[in-house]
Design a protein around this motif. Structure first.
Motif, PDB file in Angstrom:
ATOM      1  N   VAL A  92       0.453  98.396 101.185  1.00  0.00           N
ATOM      2  CA  VAL A  92       1.165  98.066 102.420  1.00  0.00           C
ATOM      3  C   VAL A  92       1.941  99.290 102.913  1.00  0.00           C
ATOM      4  O   VAL A  92       2.701  99.884 102.141  1.00  0.00           O
ATOM      5  N   PRO A  93       1.772  99.656 104.191  1.00  0.00           N
ATOM      6  CA  PRO A  93       2.605 100.724 104.748  1.00  0.00           C
ATOM      7  C   PRO A  93       4.075 100.317 104.697  1.00  0.00           C
ATOM      8  O   PRO A  93       4.418  99.137 104.859  1.00  0.00           O
ATOM      9  N   GLU A  94       4.937 101.282 104.464  1.00  0.00           N
ATOM     10  CA  GLU A  94       6.365 100.999 104.298  1.00  0.00           C
ATOM     11  C   GLU A  94       6.937 100.164 105.444  1.00  0.00           C
ATOM     12  O   GLU A  94       7.723  99.254 105.226  1.00  0.00           O
ATOM     13  N   ARG A  95       6.486 100.438 106.662  1.00  0.00           N
ATOM     14  CA  ARG A  95       7.056  99.723 107.817  1.00  0.00           C
ATOM     15  C   ARG A  95       6.689  98.235 107.830  1.00  0.00           C
ATOM     16  O   ARG A  95       7.280  97.459 108.575  1.00  0.00           O
ATOM     17  N   PHE A  96       5.710  97.819 107.018  1.00  0.00           N
ATOM     18  CA  PHE A  96       5.287  96.422 106.991  1.00  0.00           C
ATOM     19  C   PHE A  96       5.680  95.677 105.712  1.00  0.00           C
ATOM     20  O   PHE A  96       5.267  94.532 105.514  1.00  0.00           O
ATOM     21  N   VAL A  97       6.477  96.292 104.845  1.00  0.00           N
ATOM     22  CA  VAL A  97       6.811  95.668 103.566  1.00  0.00           C
ATOM     23  C   VAL A  97       7.552  94.351 103.768  1.00  0.00           C
ATOM     24  O   VAL A  97       7.224  93.339 103.130  1.00  0.00           O
TER      25      VAL A  97
END
Length: 110
Positions: free
Chosen positions: A37-42
């Motif tokens: 998961v990209p950090e912005r979507f955690v």
């Protein structure tokens, strides 16, 4: 029975990944799914996972990374651990909008 380890990309922003995850977790209780998961979507990923039945969500792990990054943008230890245990990869991350720079689409999609 040994655990089957699956890596799923594209979660939670890609609808295909959101539809694939429950199917991977239903039935076979030996399956564990690692979500790249990209950090912005955690936060969104954690919220989405909290809506799953506990028996399914406990068999998931969120790993912060980037499909287009070198070694998936993971630390060396994280990458080696993931490579050693993953049996199957479901690559659902994709750049599909028209007008996307070719280089970006190629990095993510390939």
């Amino acid at each position: 029975m040994s655990e089957r380890s699956i890596l799923l990309t594209g979660f939670p922003s890609n609808e295909l990944a959101r539809r694939v995850l429950p199917r991977l977790l239903e039935g076979d209780r030996s399956v564990h799914v690692t979500l790249l998961v990209p950090e912005r979507f955690v936060d969104h990923a954690q919220e989405w996972l909290s809506a799953l039945p506990h028996a399914q969500s406990e068999r998931t792990t969120v790993l912060v990374g980037d499909v287009a990054g070198l070694d998936l943008a993971l630390s060396g230890r994280e990458y080696l651990d993931l490579a050693a245990r993953v049996d199957v990869i479901h690559h659902c991350a994709a750049v599909t909008y028209s007008g996307a720079p070719f280089e970006m689409a190629e990095r993510v999609n390939v």
